[in-house]
Design an enzyme around this catalytic site. Structure first.
Site, PDB file in Angstrom:
ATOM      1  N   LYS A 150      10.890  95.001   7.703  1.00 16.06           N
ATOM      2  CA  LYS A 150      12.333  94.788   7.848  1.00 16.06           C
ATOM      3  C   LYS A 150      12.640  94.166   9.219  1.00 16.06           C
ATOM      4  CE  LYS A 150      15.338  96.013   5.288  1.00 16.06           C
ATOM      5  NZ  LYS A 150      16.019  95.278   4.185  1.00 16.06           N
ATOM      6  N   TYR A 188       7.460  99.725   6.016  1.00 16.43           N
ATOM      7  CA  TYR A 188       8.846  99.437   5.669  1.00 16.43           C
ATOM      8  C   TYR A 188       9.621  98.898   6.865  1.00 16.43           C
ATOM      9  CZ  TYR A 188      13.807 100.514   4.815  1.00 16.43           C
ATOM     10  OH  TYR A 188      15.173 100.452   4.737  1.00 16.43           O
TER      11      TYR A 188
END
Length: 493
Positions: free
Chosen positions: A242, A238
């Site tokens: 990002k 994640y």
């Protein structure tokens, strides 16, 4: 000096929102429609095959939520016509060029009219398949940026990232891109967009050639994501994807006005449209739910570590103010939106509030009996947690394995089930370890400057408050967050 108006700026504006079915995007849509009904239009990009499916999805997963009850009450019988006039459900997908908007006329209309883009699309699953996380969190940003450059009247592109793109750091973490400096050096040696894309395609082709099942493909791609993240110094897929999304944005923005909002852990609403609304389990909520139901008796956490969280309506207020304050500036700025610097709370206090709440208001189990909560065991390091798990669970598992073999695999189902659960627990603990033992404090000088500008320059500073210093954590957790979590998530499961 005459004060400016945030609501005045938003009047007659056309805004594109990606990720509108997500927690943050949904609260943003509700706030804009409630406080500035004279907004010209909100385009909501929704993953759907056609317009009808997009409209259905908008009504079922956004407008139909309890979050919109205040707005619905305000408009009464005219609510549906108000929504139809102001909100356009657009079938599309950030993982495609032109955001997957196939209808030429609609695409042309959007490029002509859109003045603000809020990109809140993203997968927040720490353990997402690498191909999916990469396509949404990294290349999705590239597609949004490319589309933004085609918008003739664009005044602002605001991208929602996460404070945890910093990776596993301690001390004061600045509102800049220093956490990505090492990766930026690597980028000069290769094109990571091409490299990561090629690696994903190679891995998927390899799995298909082996006739791997969907389950095996999913597991392999999840492991591959963690492997790639750790190679570059990020703890999970994640935050790694990002971070790459942010890098793409900064390197390809040209003269666009760009704002990056990095919230910390986003929690239930503080005040608006009513206190305690939440969608799904946030990071700490799974722990609260497991604890109150008596399923969580030990935890890997440093009790004195600060846990940085911020209510979702405050994040939305910061987004709105940042849009207004930075519109039409050909520059980029990063804002940390959190509480660890201005109003810190540690795990020890959170645990105390949760313990007191469920001692007074115990969870009632399926047999109608109240669940008694205990203080639980706390482990401050991964090493002590592993030792406990080894003695408490893994050794008995080895015993069950021996007995199962001795009895001709009579206990095979029990052994497999126990083994799978144990593996799942350990994987989850490893995924959450960087946050439960996190030692960083997020600097928010840029955000503090924005708060000062709001107080000094805008008439509606109270309407768009995002100052964490006003939060009484004991009151918020015990009287807002936990009751909201019970009502909107736990009681519906």
């Amino acid at each position: 000096m005459e004060l400016k108006s945030i609501l005045g700026y938003l009047q007659n504006k056309t805004i594109l929102v990606t990720g509108a079915t997500g927690f943050l995007g949904m609260v943003f849509v509700e706030k804009i429609l409630r406080v500035q009904p004279d907004v010209k239009k909100l385009y909501l990009l929704l993953r759907a095959s056609d317009t009808k499916s997009a409209i259905d999805r908008m009504h079922n997963q956004i407008i139909g939520k309890e979050l919109f009850s205040v707005l619905r009450e305000k408009w009464g019988a005219e609510f549906d016509s108000f929504i139809a006039k102001k909100v356009v459900a657009v079938p599309g997908d950030v993982t495609f060029d032109d955001l997957g908007v196939k209808e030429f006329k609609l695409r042309e209309e959007m490029c002509t009219d859109i003045e603000i883009i809020l990109n809140s699309a993203g997968t927040t699953n720490f353990d997402e398949r690498y191909d999916i996380a990469l396509s949404v969190n990294t290349f999705g940003v590239q597609h949004v940026l490319s589309f933004a450059k085609k918008c003739l009247k664009l005044e602002m592109l605001l991208h929602v990232s996460t404070a945890y793109v910093c990776g596993e750091r301690d001390g004061l973490i600045l509102e800049d891109s220093s956490c990505m400096d090492e990766m930026l050096k690597e980028i000069t040696k290769f094109d990571f967009k091409v490299q990561e894309k090629n690696l994903v395609e190679e891995k998927l082709n390899e799995l298909k050639a082996q006739n791997a099942t969907e389950e095996v493909i999913t597991t392999t791609m999840k492991d591959f994501g963690i492997e790639r993240a750790k190679l570059y110094g990020w703890p999970n897929t994640y935050v790694f994807t990002k971070a790459m999304g942010e890098i793409l944005l900064r390197h390809s923005k040209d003269n666009l006005s760009i704002v990056i909002i990095r919230p910390t852990v986003v929690t239930s609403t503080y005040k608006e449209p009513f206190p305690g609304w939440v969608q799904g389990f946030r990071t700490i909520d799974s722990v609260i739910a497991g604890y109150c139901k008596g399923k969580l008796t030990c935890l890997l956490v440093d009790p004195l570590s600060v846990f940085d969280m911020v209510p979702v309506d405050m994040v939305v207020n910061s987004i709105t103010v940042a849009m207004v304050a930075n519109a039409n500036k050909s520059s980029s700025i990063i804002y940390h939106v959190g509480s660890s610097l201005r109003n810190p709370i540690n795990f020890l206090n959170i645990h105390s509030f949760v313990f007191r709440y469920f001692t007074k208001n115990p969870w009632i189990d399926k047999d109608g009996k109240p669940v008694k909560v205990g203080k639980g065991k706390i482990f401050k390091t991964m090493a002590t947690f592993r030792m406990y798990m080894q003695i408490r669970f893994m050794l008995p598992l080895e015993g069950l394995k021996f007995v199962n073999k001795a009895f001709g695999e009579y206990f095979q189902d029990l052994y497999v089930n126990y083994n799978q659960k144990l593996k799942l627990v350990m994987r989850l603990v490893e995924l959450y370890e960087p946050y439960m033992l996190f030692k960083g404090i997020f600097d928010d000088n840029n955000a503090e400057d924005l708060r000062r500008i709001t107080r000094e320059s805008f008439v509606e500073s109270e309407t768009f408050n995002f100052d964490p210093k006003c939060i009484d954590w004991e009151d918020y957790i015990m009287h807002t967050h936990i009751p909201g979590l019970q009502k909107h998530v736990m009681l519906k499961r």
